[in-house]
Design an enzyme around this catalytic site. Sequence first.
Site, PDB file in Angstrom:
ATOM      1  N   TYR A 157       0.802  -1.226   0.000  1.00 47.68           N
ATOM      2  CA  TYR A 157       0.000   0.000   0.000  1.00 47.68           C
ATOM      3  C   TYR A 157       0.834   1.275   0.000  1.00 47.68           C
ATOM      4  CZ  TYR A 157      -3.728   3.258   1.263  1.00 47.68           C
ATOM      5  OH  TYR A 157      -4.619   4.306   1.290  1.00 47.68           O
ATOM      6  N   LYS A 214       0.993   4.091  -3.180  1.00 46.00           N
ATOM      7  CA  LYS A 214       0.571   5.482  -3.067  1.00 46.00           C
ATOM      8  C   LYS A 214       1.712   6.434  -3.428  1.00 46.00           C
ATOM      9  CE  LYS A 214      -3.693   4.742  -2.021  1.00 46.00           C
ATOM     10  NZ  LYS A 214      -4.764   5.062  -2.999  1.00 46.00           N
TER      11      LYS A 214
END
Length: 242
Positions: free
Chosen positions: A162, A166
Amino acid sequence: MTEKTTALVTGANKGIGYEVAAGLAREGMTVLLGSRDRERGEEAAARLRAADGDVRPVVLDVTDPATIEAAAAALTRLDVLVNNAGISGTAWVPPSATSPRTVWEVFETNVIGVLMVTNAMLPLLRRSPAARIVNVSSGVGSLAHHTDPGHYMSGLPPMATYPVSKTALNSLTVQYAKELRKDGILVNAAAPGACATDFSKDLPYKITRTAADGAAIIIRLATLGPDGPTGGFYDDEGIVPW
């Protein structure tokens, strides 16, 4: 489709995306509520339509080119695109124990999905008099936060999924902003903060911030005036360091 300002929000049947759809509808926009699941999307759109305004369901899976192309083909106007759909992958697994397949699955939604949806919608956005694109990122995508010994994120467990996705999304945001500046399209990344949603239910600490709280910065970036910024990364407090 009417000539009213039109917005598309991906992953909007619940959580932050749902609140973004609600907020943009209250701004007077026609909002297309993107959802992988037709029934859940229809239910969410019906709830918002009853309370907030013109909200319409759209079946859209950001990893499925067929649904993306069908959604784009059905539209005659688009002024705002909010790339909200995202997944977390396996939490708290260090890079050395992470499989390439897991990384690919997260990037497929969080980065490649944004690329596919944005590219499919660009012909419509380029015809808009004031198009806006908001990519929903996260503070954990900030390299500055992770490398600052005084910031709490420097003490978070290392992950290859994650946070890395991002960071990549932030970079993609900058590249789109560079390309689309000449078209008058403002492209920014938003950090909504950790909110009490299904997405964060497995975090090992209590979260009091609501999905509506997180949606506020996204709505602000989606409704920027002509002199607004482009190619930036923002949260409620202002600029987030890369």
